[in-house]
Design a protein around this motif. Sequence first.
Motif, PDB file in Angstrom:
ATOM      1  N   GLN A 157       0.860  -1.185   0.000  1.00 48.96           N
ATOM      2  CA  GLN A 157       0.000   0.000   0.000  1.00 48.96           C
ATOM      3  C   GLN A 157       0.893   1.231   0.000  1.00 48.96           C
ATOM      4  O   GLN A 157       1.783   1.342   0.842  1.00 48.96           O
ATOM      5  N   THR A 158       0.653   2.138  -0.929  1.00 48.36           N
ATOM      6  CA  THR A 158       1.383   3.393  -0.969  1.00 48.36           C
ATOM      7  C   THR A 158       0.351   4.517  -0.937  1.00 48.36           C
ATOM      8  O   THR A 158      -0.616   4.485  -1.691  1.00 48.36           O
ATOM      9  N   PHE A 159       0.554   5.468  -0.041  1.00 43.60           N
ATOM     10  CA  PHE A 159      -0.432   6.523   0.154  1.00 43.60           C
ATOM     11  C   PHE A 159       0.233   7.754   0.744  1.00 43.60           C
ATOM     12  O   PHE A 159       1.382   7.710   1.180  1.00 43.60           O
ATOM     13  N   ARG A 160      -0.508   8.837   0.776  1.00 47.30           N
ATOM     14  CA  ARG A 160      -0.076  10.077   1.414  1.00 47.30           C
ATOM     15  C   ARG A 160      -0.999  10.338   2.592  1.00 47.30           C
ATOM     16  O   ARG A 160      -2.210  10.135   2.499  1.00 47.30           O
ATOM     17  N   ILE A 161      -0.418  10.783   3.694  1.00 44.18           N
ATOM     18  CA  ILE A 161      -1.201  11.122   4.879  1.00 44.18           C
ATOM     19  C   ILE A 161      -2.238  12.178   4.492  1.00 44.18           C
ATOM     20  O   ILE A 161      -1.920  13.178   3.858  1.00 44.18           O
ATOM     21  N   GLY A 162      -3.492  11.919   4.870  1.00 43.44           N
ATOM     22  CA  GLY A 162      -4.570  12.874   4.654  1.00 43.44           C
ATOM     23  C   GLY A 162      -5.205  12.850   3.281  1.00 43.44           C
ATOM     24  O   GLY A 162      -6.140  13.611   3.027  1.00 43.44           O
ATOM     25  N   GLU A 163      -4.749  11.966   2.381  1.00 49.51           N
ATOM     26  CA  GLU A 163      -5.323  11.890   1.036  1.00 49.51           C
ATOM     27  C   GLU A 163      -6.030  10.557   0.842  1.00 49.51           C
ATOM     28  O   GLU A 163      -5.456   9.489   1.097  1.00 49.51           O
ATOM     29  N   GLU A 164      -7.290  10.605   0.384  1.00 52.10           N
ATOM     30  CA  GLU A 164      -8.062   9.389   0.165  1.00 52.10           C
ATOM     31  C   GLU A 164      -7.462   8.573  -0.981  1.00 52.10           C
ATOM     32  O   GLU A 164      -6.975   9.126  -1.965  1.00 52.10           O
ATOM     33  N   PHE A 165      -7.518   7.251  -0.833  1.00 55.57           N
ATOM     34  CA  PHE A 165      -7.095   6.346  -1.900  1.00 55.57           C
ATOM     35  C   PHE A 165      -8.000   5.124  -1.889  1.00 55.57           C
ATOM     36  O   PHE A 165      -8.720   4.873  -0.920  1.00 55.57           O
ATOM     37  N   ILE A 166      -7.984   4.376  -2.970  1.00 49.15           N
ATOM     38  CA  ILE A 166      -8.768   3.140  -3.065  1.00 49.15           C
ATOM     39  C   ILE A 166      -7.857   1.978  -2.718  1.00 49.15           C
ATOM     40  O   ILE A 166      -6.821   1.771  -3.345  1.00 49.15           O
ATOM     41  N   ASP A 167      -8.246   1.231  -1.693  1.00 47.82           N
ATOM     42  CA  ASP A 167      -7.474   0.075  -1.221  1.00 47.82           C
ATOM     43  C   ASP A 167      -8.107  -1.185  -1.791  1.00 47.82           C
ATOM     44  O   ASP A 167      -9.257  -1.499  -1.492  1.00 47.82           O
ATOM     45  N   LYS A 168      -7.348  -1.905  -2.601  1.00 52.42           N
ATOM     46  CA  LYS A 168      -7.823  -3.144  -3.221  1.00 52.42           C
ATOM     47  C   LYS A 168      -7.108  -4.364  -2.645  1.00 52.42           C
ATOM     48  O   LYS A 168      -7.108  -5.426  -3.250  1.00 52.42           O
ATOM     49  N   SER A 169      -6.506  -4.220  -1.459  1.00 59.27           N
ATOM     50  CA  SER A 169      -5.664  -5.287  -0.916  1.00 59.27           C
ATOM     51  C   SER A 169      -6.389  -6.230   0.037  1.00 59.27           C
ATOM     52  O   SER A 169      -5.786  -7.143   0.565  1.00 59.27           O
ATOM     53  N   SER A 170      -7.680  -6.033   0.270  1.00 57.61           N
ATOM     54  CA  SER A 170      -8.412  -6.876   1.217  1.00 57.61           C
ATOM     55  C   SER A 170      -8.447  -8.328   0.754  1.00 57.61           C
ATOM     56  O   SER A 170      -8.701  -8.613  -0.421  1.00 57.61           O
ATOM     57  N   PRO A 171      -8.212  -9.277   1.673  1.00 54.46           N
ATOM     58  CA  PRO A 171      -8.294 -10.687   1.286  1.00 54.46           C
ATOM     59  C   PRO A 171      -9.708 -11.105   0.889  1.00 54.46           C
ATOM     60  O   PRO A 171      -9.905 -12.143   0.279  1.00 54.46           O
ATOM     61  N   SER A 172     -10.696 -10.275   1.211  1.00 54.47           N
ATOM     62  CA  SER A 172     -12.084 -10.576   0.827  1.00 54.47           C
ATOM     63  C   SER A 172     -12.348 -10.225  -0.636  1.00 54.47           C
ATOM     64  O   SER A 172     -13.382 -10.595  -1.181  1.00 54.47           O
ATOM     65  N   GLY A 173     -11.420  -9.475  -1.258  1.00 54.00           N
ATOM     66  CA  GLY A 173     -11.619  -9.032  -2.628  1.00 54.00           C
ATOM     67  C   GLY A 173     -12.407  -7.734  -2.721  1.00 54.00           C
ATOM     68  O   GLY A 173     -12.602  -7.201  -3.805  1.00 54.00           O
ATOM     69  N   LYS A 174     -12.861  -7.200  -1.597  1.00 54.36           N
ATOM     70  CA  LYS A 174     -13.621  -5.946  -1.582  1.00 54.36           C
ATOM     71  C   LYS A 174     -12.663  -4.772  -1.724  1.00 54.36           C
ATOM     72  O   LYS A 174     -11.496  -4.858  -1.366  1.00 54.36           O
ATOM     73  N   THR A 175     -13.167  -3.668  -2.251  1.00 53.75           N
ATOM     74  CA  THR A 175     -12.372  -2.452  -2.318  1.00 53.75           C
ATOM     75  C   THR A 175     -12.933  -1.443  -1.315  1.00 53.75           C
ATOM     76  O   THR A 175     -14.131  -1.408  -1.051  1.00 53.75           O
ATOM     77  N   PHE A 176     -12.031  -0.647  -0.757  1.00 59.14           N
ATOM     78  CA  PHE A 176     -12.395   0.313   0.275  1.00 59.14           C
ATOM     79  C   PHE A 176     -11.818   1.683  -0.046  1.00 59.14           C
ATOM     80  O   PHE A 176     -10.667   1.789  -0.463  1.00 59.14           O
TER      81      PHE A 176
ATOM     82  N   ARG B 120      -8.841   5.055   8.168  1.00 62.30           N
ATOM     83  CA  ARG B 120     -10.306   4.959   8.209  1.00 62.30           C
ATOM     84  C   ARG B 120     -10.773   4.518   6.823  1.00 62.30           C
ATOM     85  O   ARG B 120     -10.343   5.081   5.817  1.00 62.30           O
ATOM     86  N   PHE B 121     -11.678   3.556   6.798  1.00 63.08           N
ATOM     87  CA  PHE B 121     -12.095   3.013   5.510  1.00 63.08           C
ATOM     88  C   PHE B 121     -13.590   2.753   5.466  1.00 63.08           C
ATOM     89  O   PHE B 121     -14.246   2.580   6.485  1.00 63.08           O
ATOM     90  N   GLU B 122     -14.106   2.753   4.237  1.00 64.48           N
ATOM     91  CA  GLU B 122     -15.486   2.345   4.003  1.00 64.48           C
ATOM     92  C   GLU B 122     -15.531   1.589   2.684  1.00 64.48           C
ATOM     93  O   GLU B 122     -14.829   1.931   1.732  1.00 64.48           O
ATOM     94  N   GLU B 123     -16.350   0.542   2.683  1.00 71.93           N
ATOM     95  CA  GLU B 123     -16.467  -0.277   1.487  1.00 71.93           C
ATOM     96  C   GLU B 123     -16.931   0.586   0.328  1.00 71.93           C
ATOM     97  O   GLU B 123     -17.753   1.485   0.504  1.00 71.93           O
ATOM     98  N   ASP B 124     -16.406   0.299  -0.827  1.00 67.32           N
ATOM     99  CA  ASP B 124     -16.676   1.099  -2.019  1.00 67.32           C
ATOM    100  C   ASP B 124     -18.045   0.780  -2.630  1.00 67.32           C
ATOM    101  O   ASP B 124     -18.204   0.793  -3.835  1.00 67.32           O
ATOM    102  N   THR B 125     -19.025   0.444  -1.784  1.00 67.57           N
ATOM    103  CA  THR B 125     -20.410   0.220  -2.204  1.00 67.57           C
ATOM    104  C   THR B 125     -21.319   0.821  -1.139  1.00 67.57           C
ATOM    105  O   THR B 125     -20.918   0.969   0.014  1.00 67.57           O
ATOM    106  N   ASP B 126     -22.528   1.187  -1.510  1.00 66.59           N
ATOM    107  CA  ASP B 126     -23.464   1.752  -0.536  1.00 66.59           C
ATOM    108  C   ASP B 126     -23.829   0.713   0.514  1.00 66.59           C
ATOM    109  O   ASP B 126     -24.086  -0.449   0.190  1.00 66.59           O
ATOM    110  N   GLY B 127     -23.862   1.138   1.777  1.00 66.60           N
ATOM    111  CA  GLY B 127     -24.280   0.254   2.865  1.00 66.60           C
ATOM    112  C   GLY B 127     -23.294  -0.830   3.216  1.00 66.60           C
ATOM    113  O   GLY B 127     -23.649  -1.829   3.830  1.00 66.60           O
ATOM    114  N   GLY B 128     -22.042  -0.653   2.855  1.00 67.57           N
ATOM    115  CA  GLY B 128     -21.037  -1.680   3.104  1.00 67.57           C
ATOM    116  C   GLY B 128     -20.357  -1.523   4.455  1.00 67.57           C
ATOM    117  O   GLY B 128     -20.782  -0.765   5.325  1.00 67.57           O
ATOM    118  N   LEU B 129     -19.273  -2.251   4.615  1.00 68.39           N
ATOM    119  CA  LEU B 129     -18.495  -2.234   5.851  1.00 68.39           C
ATOM    120  C   LEU B 129     -17.727  -0.927   5.999  1.00 68.39           C
ATOM    121  O   LEU B 129     -17.305  -0.331   5.014  1.00 68.39           O
TER     122      LEU B 129
END
Length: 141
Positions: free
Chosen positions: A62-81, A95-104
Amino acid sequence: MEKFVGSWQMIRSENLDGYLKAMGIGFAIRQVAINSKPKQLIQILEDGSICIEVHSIRKIVQTFRIGEEFIDKSSPSGKTFKTIVVLEDGKLIARFEEDTDGGLTGENIREMINEDEFKLSLGLNSPDGNKVVAIRYFKKL
């Protein structure tokens, strides 16, 4: 942030099975994950980005910048956050939220125990309001 930089080995965990189950991970993968002792390499890159490599069942980068949103595709569930990482009170918080409405949703918090150990609290909120927390402890190599 500098205190988290380095190579780390997981030494123990608590409630990892419950957390992975809540993420929708199947039994076989949960068993492999529970019995693994992953290593993490945390770096600050030349451009100021943070890079976290996890070496376990598979290599995750995972490569990211502090304070900038990114899409994380590394979940073993295959979900994106959708994820944002911040530094608060000396803690590295993702802090993360599933990339679908009403997700985790949830947050993963890295905090130093002492100069050679940190704990990673993995918090997950399900759409039905239940919260599951697992804790993984890491020692500096």
